[in-house]
Write an enzyme that holds these catalytic residues in place. Structure first.
Site, PDB file in Angstrom:
ATOM      1  N   ASP A   1       1.192  -1.186   0.270  1.00  0.00           N
ATOM      2  CA  ASP A   1      -0.135  -0.117   0.104  1.00  0.00           C
ATOM      3  C   ASP A   1       1.061   1.302  -0.158  1.00  0.00           C
ATOM      4  O   ASP A   1       2.243   1.697  -0.176  1.00  0.00           O
ATOM      5  CB  ASP A   1      -0.926   0.434   0.990  1.00  0.00           C
ATOM      6  CG  ASP A   1       0.002   0.414   3.031  1.00  0.00           C
ATOM      7  OD1 ASP A   1       0.699   0.221   2.535  1.00  0.00           O
ATOM      8  OD2 ASP A   1      -0.635   0.121   3.213  1.00  0.00           O
TER       9      ASP A   1
ATOM     10  N   HIS B   1      10.969 -23.533   9.746  1.00  0.00           N
ATOM     11  CA  HIS B   1      10.533 -23.449  10.611  1.00  0.00           C
ATOM     12  C   HIS B   1       8.455 -23.497  11.093  1.00  0.00           C
ATOM     13  O   HIS B   1       7.862 -23.921  10.561  1.00  0.00           O
ATOM     14  CB  HIS B   1      10.380 -23.336  12.453  1.00  0.00           C
ATOM     15  CG  HIS B   1      11.834 -23.178  12.934  1.00  0.00           C
ATOM     16  ND1 HIS B   1      12.184 -23.507  14.665  1.00  0.00           N
ATOM     17  CD2 HIS B   1      13.172 -24.231  12.715  1.00  0.00           C
ATOM     18  CE1 HIS B   1      12.953 -23.854  14.742  1.00  0.00           C
ATOM     19  NE2 HIS B   1      13.316 -24.975  13.341  1.00  0.00           N
TER      20      HIS B   1
END
Ligand code: RB5
Length: 146
Positions: free
Chosen positions: A8, A98
């Site tokens: 944005d 992870h």
């Protein structure tokens, strides 16, 4: 690897630099805007980037708003999207290792362009470790499917 990119008005300067950086480093990038620095609603851009990952057009996404937080909240509402708002190096690497995060969210008002490019490099060049982490992601998917 094709990377979806969006921002944005809070992330326009960073997104422009990230696009150039990724292309210079041989990545194919789908730029979902914004294309000029005008005020927009970040969920609209997050939706376009996330849909491109959901339909396998792109593998990873990068979203930049003022804080990275609004984009991450919006992105995480999409099925199969694991978005992480990150502002330091350790998390940029470990959210791939992870969490198998597929969207990196950065804050254009939080970090400088140089740091943003380093975090992008870590994110796009780190592979998911799998193993015990896959079972945990499967649990997230179960919650998502409730
Ligand atoms: C826009 O002013 C700002 O709220 C947005 O870029 C983002 O920081 C939201 O989380």
């Amino acid at each position: 690897m094709k990377i979806a990119l969006g921002c944005d008005h809070g992330g326009f300067v960073h997104k422009t630099a990230i696009l150039k950086h990724l292309e210079e480093n041989g990545f194919e990038v789908q730029d979902f805007g914004i294309y000029e620095n005008v005020s927009v609603d970040y969920p609209d851009v997050a939706e376009k980037v996330c849909e491109s990952i959901q339909n396998s057009e792109c593998e990873l996404g990068i979203l930049v708003c003022g804080t990275g937080i609004g984009m991450s909240i919006a992105a995480n509402k999409h099925k199969g999207i694991r978005a992480a708002a990150v502002s330091e190096h350790f998390s940029a690497k470990f959210t791939r290792l992870h969490n198998n995060s597929n969207v990196l969210c950065l804050g254009g008002r939080v970090i400088g362009v140089g740091t943003a490019l380093e975090l992008v490099d870590l994110f796009v060049n780190t592979e998911f470790e799998g193993g015990r982490h896959q079972a945990r992601i499967d649990k997230i998917t179960q919650i998502e499917n409730k």
